[in-house]
Design a protein around this motif. Structure first.
Motif, mmCIF file in Angstrom:
data_model
loop_
_atom_site.group_PDB
_atom_site.id
_atom_site.type_symbol
_atom_site.label_atom_id
_atom_site.label_comp_id
_atom_site.label_asym_id
_atom_site.label_seq_id
_atom_site.Cartn_x
_atom_site.Cartn_y
_atom_site.Cartn_z
ATOM 1 N N SER A 179 0.821 -1.206 0.000
ATOM 2 C CA SER A 179 0.000 0.000 0.000
ATOM 3 C C SER A 179 0.854 1.255 0.000
ATOM 4 C CB SER A 179 -0.909 0.015 1.229
ATOM 5 O OG SER A 179 -1.640 1.215 1.299
ATOM 6 N N LYS A 180 0.337 2.301 -0.651
ATOM 7 C CA LYS A 180 0.984 3.608 -0.607
ATOM 8 C C LYS A 180 0.497 4.431 0.585
ATOM 9 C CE LYS A 180 1.902 4.267 -5.529
ATOM 10 N NZ LYS A 180 1.661 5.136 -6.710
ATOM 11 N N MET A 181 -0.638 4.061 1.122
ATOM 12 C CA MET A 181 -1.248 4.815 2.211
ATOM 13 C C MET A 181 -1.326 3.944 3.457
ATOM 14 S SD MET A 181 -1.926 7.837 1.055
ATOM 15 C CE MET A 181 -3.212 8.528 2.103
ATOM 16 N N PRO A 182 -1.232 4.536 4.635
ATOM 17 C CA PRO A 182 -1.291 3.738 5.858
ATOM 18 C C PRO A 182 -2.674 3.168 6.101
ATOM 19 C CG PRO A 182 -1.325 6.085 6.383
ATOM 20 C CD PRO A 182 -1.039 5.984 4.923
ATOM 21 N N VAL A 183 -2.697 2.009 6.711
ATOM 22 C CA VAL A 183 -3.955 1.410 7.159
ATOM 23 C C VAL A 183 -4.438 2.182 8.383
ATOM 24 C CG1 VAL A 183 -4.938 -0.638 8.261
ATOM 25 C CG2 VAL A 183 -3.450 -0.879 6.259
ATOM 26 N N MET A 184 -5.712 2.525 8.404
ATOM 27 C CA MET A 184 -6.278 3.254 9.540
ATOM 28 C C MET A 184 -7.317 2.432 10.299
ATOM 29 S SD MET A 184 -4.714 6.080 9.771
ATOM 30 C CE MET A 184 -5.747 6.947 10.942
ATOM 31 N N LEU A 185 -7.703 1.278 9.753
ATOM 32 C CA LEU A 185 -8.709 0.456 10.426
ATOM 33 C C LEU A 185 -8.054 -0.414 11.487
ATOM 34 C CD1 LEU A 185 -11.888 -0.975 9.282
ATOM 35 C CD2 LEU A 185 -10.282 -2.694 10.125
ATOM 36 N N GLU A 186 -8.708 -0.498 12.641
ATOM 37 C CA GLU A 186 -8.241 -1.389 13.703
ATOM 38 C C GLU A 186 -9.421 -1.805 14.554
ATOM 39 O OE1 GLU A 186 -5.264 -1.033 17.474
ATOM 40 O OE2 GLU A 186 -4.449 -0.452 15.524
ATOM 41 N N ARG A 187 -9.530 -3.088 14.800
ATOM 42 C CA ARG A 187 -10.643 -3.640 15.581
ATOM 43 C C ARG A 187 -10.474 -3.296 17.055
ATOM 44 N NH1 ARG A 187 -14.086 -8.249 15.882
ATOM 45 N NH2 ARG A 187 -15.444 -7.753 17.661
ATOM 46 N N ARG A 188 -11.566 -2.855 17.651
ATOM 47 C CA ARG A 188 -11.628 -2.644 19.088
ATOM 48 C C ARG A 188 -12.810 -3.435 19.656
ATOM 49 N NH1 ARG A 188 -8.374 1.743 20.749
ATOM 50 N NH2 ARG A 188 -6.635 1.786 19.271
ATOM 51 N N GLU A 189 -13.012 -3.367 20.946
ATOM 52 C CA GLU A 189 -14.030 -4.206 21.588
ATOM 53 C C GLU A 189 -15.429 -3.971 21.018
ATOM 54 O OE1 GLU A 189 -15.963 -5.021 26.042
ATOM 55 O OE2 GLU A 189 -14.239 -3.676 25.807
ATOM 56 N N LYS A 190 -15.784 -2.712 20.785
ATOM 57 C CA LYS A 190 -17.148 -2.389 20.364
ATOM 58 C C LYS A 190 -17.251 -2.011 18.892
ATOM 59 C CE LYS A 190 -18.446 -0.718 24.967
ATOM 60 N NZ LYS A 190 -18.886 0.468 25.762
ATOM 61 N N GLY A 191 -16.164 -2.164 18.147
ATOM 62 C CA GLY A 191 -16.232 -1.783 16.739
ATOM 63 C C GLY A 191 -14.851 -1.552 16.160
ATOM 64 N N TYR A 192 -14.742 -0.521 15.330
ATOM 65 C CA TYR A 192 -13.512 -0.299 14.576
ATOM 66 C C TYR A 192 -13.126 1.174 14.559
ATOM 67 C CZ TYR A 192 -14.826 -4.845 12.634
ATOM 68 O OH TYR A 192 -15.204 -6.155 12.478
ATOM 69 N N LEU A 193 -11.852 1.430 14.768
ATOM 70 C CA LEU A 193 -11.279 2.708 14.396
ATOM 71 C C LEU A 193 -11.142 2.704 12.878
ATOM 72 C CD1 LEU A 193 -8.320 2.883 16.967
ATOM 73 C CD2 LEU A 193 -10.638 3.795 17.256
ATOM 74 N N TRP A 194 -11.153 3.876 12.266
ATOM 75 C CA TRP A 194 -11.013 3.941 10.800
ATOM 76 C C TRP A 194 -10.586 5.338 10.433
ATOM 77 C CZ3 TRP A 194 -15.452 2.130 6.998
ATOM 78 C CH2 TRP A 194 -14.879 1.432 5.921
ATOM 79 N N GLY A 195 -10.629 5.654 9.147
ATOM 80 C CA GLY A 195 -10.266 6.977 8.666
ATOM 81 C C GLY A 195 -11.217 7.424 7.573
ATOM 82 N N ASP A 196 -11.241 8.732 7.323
ATOM 83 C CA ASP A 196 -12.221 9.243 6.371
ATOM 84 C C ASP A 196 -11.956 8.786 4.940
ATOM 85 O OD1 ASP A 196 -9.932 10.770 6.184
ATOM 86 O OD2 ASP A 196 -10.940 12.707 6.402
ATOM 87 N N VAL A 197 -10.729 8.921 4.455
ATOM 88 C CA VAL A 197 -10.472 8.523 3.071
ATOM 89 C C VAL A 197 -10.515 7.003 2.920
ATOM 90 C CG1 VAL A 197 -9.197 10.593 2.431
ATOM 91 C CG2 VAL A 197 -7.963 8.681 3.448
ATOM 92 N N GLN A 198 -10.092 6.265 3.946
ATOM 93 C CA GLN A 198 -10.128 4.809 3.879
ATOM 94 C C GLN A 198 -11.568 4.298 3.812
ATOM 95 O OE1 GLN A 198 -8.258 6.566 6.026
ATOM 96 N NE2 GLN A 198 -6.173 6.042 5.403
ATOM 97 N N SER A 199 -12.474 4.994 4.472
ATOM 98 C CA SER A 199 -13.874 4.579 4.481
ATOM 99 C C SER A 199 -14.584 4.920 3.185
ATOM 100 C CB SER A 199 -14.616 5.258 5.639
ATOM 101 O OG SER A 199 -14.848 6.628 5.344
#
Length: 286
Positions: A179-199
């Protein structure tokens, strides 16, 4: 048999895909239009012209390239060395109207083989954590074409859909080899962290007023959707074990979504603050 609105809508979407594209001189050459759905709409013949122009533009985006698992493939018309999951998933939904002409579903193999099989590739994936619509798209393609062999290929022969589901679950924020861009998604207990452009929702005001990290409701909903369609594909293939496994995954995601992200007072699903569980009350198409 598809309705006229579906035909025209598909054509208009293909045109929108190509807005800003300067059509190549060779665009349309070699395209056997007798193999495409033939719309007739006398009240607005200009819409039919738009439909055919859309297919001509799409034909100009069928790309051949060395050093990748699947060539030809559908190119989204930005950079020659980069592909996008989000864009390609939706291009498949357009190309399913002409599967014998356009390498729509085949283009997904450039992601499966790169991410899951580790095949060397000359292309970069811009956002590996783009929305995980693979199972939904594969199923919609099957409904249009009846190509059960494709379902066997992705679910049984290579287990691409199951493997991607669990790969998505284990992602951590940071760079990746393809990938040229960093991964921003990460699983947490109640859902996921993410990012605007990644989504894929980079121009929305999400997160406004959020103190700290936000859990994105669409990441959770889309993984639930992936599980649901893996279950449905498994049912088509009489794979009861896989169907049961992903029915369970779907139930877990659905319950989390309804427990933490649904605001009964507003009648709306919101993102939530990770630390407090408070709703981030910004209404968006998510």
């Amino acid at each position: 048999m598809m309705g006229l609105k579906s035909v025209l809508f598909s054509g208009i979407l293909l045109s929108v895909m190509a807005v800003g594209v300067q059509a190549k001189p060779e665009t349309g050459r070699g395209l056997d239009k007798s193999l495409l759905p033939q719309p007739v709409y006398s009240p607005e013949p200009g819409l039919v012209d738009l439909y055919w122009a859309a297919w001509d533009l799409a034909w100009g985006r069928v790309k051949h390239q060395n050093g990748i698992p699947q060539s030809p493939y559908m190119d989204e018309n930005l950079w020659d060395d980069t592909i996008w999951i989000w864009d390609t998933e939706f291009m498949v939904l357009f190309c399913r109207y002409a599967p014998s002409l356009f390498p729509g579903i085949q283009s997904l193999d450039n992601f499966y083989k790169t991410i899951l099989d580790g095949e060397p590739v000359s292309l970069k994936i811009w956002h590996p954590d783009n929305p995980p619509f693979f199972a939904w798209v594969e199923y919609e393609y099957y409904k249009m074409t009846g190509d059960k062999r494709r379902l066997e290929y992705v679910l049984e022969d290579n287990r691409y859909l199951q493997r991607h589901f669990y790969w998505f679950e284990k992602l951590k924020r940071g760079g990746s080899r393809f990938s040229k861009m960093p991964v921003m998604l990460e699983r947490r207990e109640k859902g996921y962290l993410w990012g605007d452009v990644q989504s894929g929702m980079d121009n929305t005001p999400r997160g406004r007023g959020c103190n700290g990290e936000m859990l994105w409701m669409d990441a959770l909903a889309q993984q639930a959707l992936a599980a649901l369609y893996i279950e449905r594909i498994a049912e088509v293939l009489d794979d009861s074990s896989t169907a049961k496994e992903f029915a369970g995954e779907y139930a877990v995601k659905k319950d989390l979504l309804n427990k933490y992200y649904w605001d009964a007072e507003d009648g709306f699903y919101y993102d939530i603050e990770e630390a407090t569980g408070d709703f981030v009350k910004v209404r968006t198409p998510a």
